[in-house]
Design a protein around this motif. Sequence first.
Motif, PDB file in Angstrom:
ATOM      1  N   ALA A   1    -122.537  -5.356  -3.644  1.00  0.00           N
ATOM      2  CA  ALA A   1    -122.139  -3.966  -3.852  1.00  0.00           C
ATOM      3  C   ALA A   1    -120.973  -3.587  -2.934  1.00  0.00           C
ATOM      4  O   ALA A   1    -120.052  -2.871  -3.342  1.00  0.00           O
TER       5      ALA A   1
ATOM      6  N   GLN B   1    -119.772   5.580 -10.047  1.00  0.00           N
ATOM      7  CA  GLN B   1    -120.169   4.953 -11.302  1.00  0.00           C
ATOM      8  C   GLN B   1    -121.132   3.778 -11.097  1.00  0.00           C
ATOM      9  O   GLN B   1    -121.855   3.393 -12.015  1.00  0.00           O
ATOM     10  N   SER B   2    -121.138   3.203  -9.903  1.00  0.00           N
ATOM     11  CA  SER B   2    -122.060   2.085  -9.625  1.00  0.00           C
ATOM     12  C   SER B   2    -123.509   2.553  -9.614  1.00  0.00           C
ATOM     13  O   SER B   2    -124.430   1.740  -9.735  1.00  0.00           O
TER      14      SER B   2
ATOM     15  N   LYS C   1    -117.706  -5.295  -4.141  1.00  0.00           N
ATOM     16  CA  LYS C   1    -117.161  -4.583  -5.298  1.00  0.00           C
ATOM     17  C   LYS C   1    -116.505  -3.274  -4.865  1.00  0.00           C
ATOM     18  O   LYS C   1    -115.410  -2.925  -5.330  1.00  0.00           O
ATOM     19  N   ALA C   2    -117.152  -2.551  -3.963  1.00  0.00           N
ATOM     20  CA  ALA C   2    -116.645  -1.251  -3.526  1.00  0.00           C
ATOM     21  C   ALA C   2    -115.295  -1.359  -2.811  1.00  0.00           C
ATOM     22  O   ALA C   2    -114.462  -0.460  -2.907  1.00  0.00           O
TER      23      ALA C   2
END
Length: 410
Positions: free
Chosen positions: A172, A328-329, A175-176
């Motif tokens: 996570a 949006q995650s 990705k961020a």
Amino acid sequence: MSDFKTNLKKYAELAVKVGVNIQKGQTLVVIATLDSAEFVRQVVKSAYETGALNVIVNWNDDVVSRTKYELAPDDAFTTYPVWRAKEMEDLVEQGAAFMSIVSSSPDLLKGVNPERIANFQKTAGTALSNYRQAIQSDKVSWSVIAAPSPSWAAMVFPDAPSDQQVSLLWDAIFKAVRVDTENPVEAWKKHDATLHEKVSYLNERRYQKLHYTAPGTDLTIELPGNHIWVGAGSVNESGFEFMANMPTEEVFTVPHRQGVNGTVASTKPLSYGGNIIDRFSITFENGRIVDYQAEEGEEVLKRLIETDEGSHYLGEVALVPVNSPISQSNVLFFNTLFDENASNHLAIGSAYAFCIEGGKKMSREELDANGLNESITHVDFMIGSQEMDIDGIKADGTSEPVFRNGNWAF
């Protein structure tokens, strides 16, 4: 090399080359917990490969920290080592860069006497005030990033098997911060340009006030006449760019200290002082907090607001659309570095001098005269949602949509 090792290396390079943008012959100061040791080693390697003169790592440990709060005498929380504050001030004068790697559990100090937490926050904030002022005026490069700890990962992914939680949080985070792209450095340059488009528009409009409406929120925030919207990349006193927060999805400015009126409701939990504050609202009159309530952590919120006189006022106004990648995650990170980049937010406490014209070179008295708040604390809290509208009000009283249904209206 495994995907994880590859991503860890890319993340470290991103933090060094874009986050603090280390220069040849410069010192890098890394502040981190033992849980992030593997990542810190990669950061150190990348920094030296990039040309750093020296890398200083200041370690801390969650277990040691918790033990101190439980067992140390009360006096331990009202004193701060003079040498430690002096070290940070000296490093600023030498032009060092500062990287904080956050990993601690969001509720590390749950159950600890709130007075001890408040006393330490106040004592440390006062002792480090010169260092904090240098950071908040962008005198030197600084960056806040994150790495997982098992306890933090367990809060974010409580339903996952315990042996997978840390890996899920790493994914996570990667990705961020766009580490999952082929060239993260280039991806950040494009992202920086996109945020600056919003910054340019807002600076052209010269809004005098912002009016926020949402369930539980009806708030008007006056902006100083010479305010500047900023976003993504910053520039230090020597002219080098850096990225203060990674991730970042916000554009932000300063409110006028005495120009905030109405009530605002939180939309995400706030992790502060090792505790969670949740489902809270704050009411302002002429800038000052006059009422507040929280369903969880109200005593901690009270101590935060009572840190000093400046902690009764706001120091930051930040805009983040709900269609941002972190929002949006649908991952609730319980960590302000991430959650503030999924939501419009405000900050209790000190204002950034670089958010007004000429602010970086102003004295404290000049900043006061321009309406910028001063405090030993600066704590962001999240207020955005799909139900939030924001209007920009110009000097002639005309109103224009800035946000509708949680997203940009322009």
